[in-house]
Design an enzyme around this catalytic site. Structure first.
Site, short mmCIF file in Angstrom:
data_model
loop_
_atom_site.label_atom_id
_atom_site.label_comp_id
_atom_site.label_asym_id
_atom_site.label_seq_id
_atom_site.Cartn_x
_atom_site.Cartn_y
_atom_site.Cartn_z
N ARG A 192 0.81 -1.21 0.00
CA ARG A 192 0.00 0.00 0.00
C ARG A 192 0.85 1.26 0.00
O ARG A 192 0.38 2.34 -0.36
CB ARG A 192 -0.97 0.00 1.19
N ARG A 218 0.55 7.70 27.40
CA ARG A 218 1.03 8.35 26.17
C ARG A 218 2.12 7.56 25.46
O ARG A 218 2.35 7.80 24.28
CB ARG A 218 1.55 9.75 26.49
N LEU A 268 24.03 8.47 26.03
CA LEU A 268 25.26 8.46 25.24
C LEU A 268 26.15 9.63 25.61
O LEU A 268 25.68 10.76 25.78
CB LEU A 268 24.93 8.54 23.75
N CYS A 282 8.11 16.54 31.67
CA CYS A 282 6.85 15.80 31.75
C CYS A 282 6.56 15.27 33.15
O CYS A 282 5.42 15.02 33.50
CB CYS A 282 6.87 14.64 30.78
N CYS A 330 25.10 32.57 16.53
CA CYS A 330 24.93 31.20 17.04
C CYS A 330 26.28 30.53 17.21
O CYS A 330 27.10 30.47 16.29
CB CYS A 330 24.07 30.37 16.08
#
Ligand code: ZN
Length: 251
Positions: A12, A71, A108, A189, A247
């Site tokens: 598909r 979630r 990491l 969170c 930056c």
């Protein structure tokens, strides 16, 4: 060439003219690095595995907690207290055993991240903290590797692609957008509320962008551009990101 089984499984999406058999072969040869196995990573990894990416490297040092399940839809009730990378690997292989999954149950270091980014065709930042996001941005920029970044909190989500592989001189980076390493501690969170489908929408966006790039060779939309989603108003807002000439990462 695709096998009969691959053709049947992916027919598909192969039917889409932008993908076709050639795009499916490219997907099956692709190597995706996904950092963070929370709500964003749950949605993104399921769609990436379903689509038949060749190799998926998943990184997270957390265990599954009860409060994740509303979630982080890749996990099941029985996975409580298991490592996220192990539980996610099991679910993804149950969905598509052809995907090669390597899991890293740790945070990491910069040098480990550099190695993993070097091996990857594309990077999904599904992490939940600013320090990690800035580090991933820096390493992806240095290695000219495309970065698909997203975040969600409360009813709000945001998404941005940095097409570092295109090496455009005017290209902004994540630090141009957020020129700081820390946000106030309350902004995560664990303390703020977050609604599941908003995280899922953003993670799904990340998978969609990755599949576009891997299968068709380019992002079919303008990048970098900040996409902001308001889950109460059900509205998207699009903002240009301008390169910050001060930056410290990209200028
Ligand atoms: Zn920058």
């Amino acid at each position: 060439m695709l096998t009969d089984e691959q053709f049947n499984r992916y027919q598909r999406q192969i039917a889409l003219p932008e993908i076709g058999e050639q795009g499916q072969v490219k997907l099956s040869q692709s190597h995706v690095l996904m950092i963070g196995c929370g709500g964003l990573g749950s949605a993104a990894s399921l769609y990436l595995a379903g689509s038949g990416v060749g190799k998926l490297v998943i990184v997270d040092d957390d265990d599954v907690d009860f409060s994740n399940l509303h979630r982080q839809v890749v996990y099941r009730d029985k996975d409580i207290s298991s490592s996220k990378t192990e539980a996610m690997t099991n679910q993804l292989l149950a969905l598509n055993p052809a995907v090669k999954i390597r899991s890293l149950d740790k945070r990491l270091s910069k040098s480990q991240l550099e190695l993993e980014v070097m091996l990857a065709d594309i990077v999904l930042d599904c992490s939940d903290n600013m320090h990690t996001r800035q580090l991933i941005n820096q390493v992806c920029l240095e290695q000219n590797t495309d970065l698909i970044s997203a975040a969600a909190i409360g009813w709000l989500g945001q998404f941005c692609v940095f097409d570092f592989s295109s090496k455009g001189e005017s290209n902004a980076c994540y630090r141009c957008l957020y020129p700081f390493d820390e946000v106030e501690q309350v902004h995560n969170c664990a303390e703020l509320g977050v609604i599941g489908p908003v995280v899922g929408i953003l993670g799904t966006y990340q998978a969609l962008a990755a599949i576009q790039k891997l299968a068709t060779g380019r992002f079919q939309f303008k990048a970098p551009m900040l996409h902001r989603f308001d889950g109460l108003q059900m509205q998207w807002q699009y903002l240009s990101i301008t390169k910050d000439k001060q930056c410290k990462v990209c200028s």
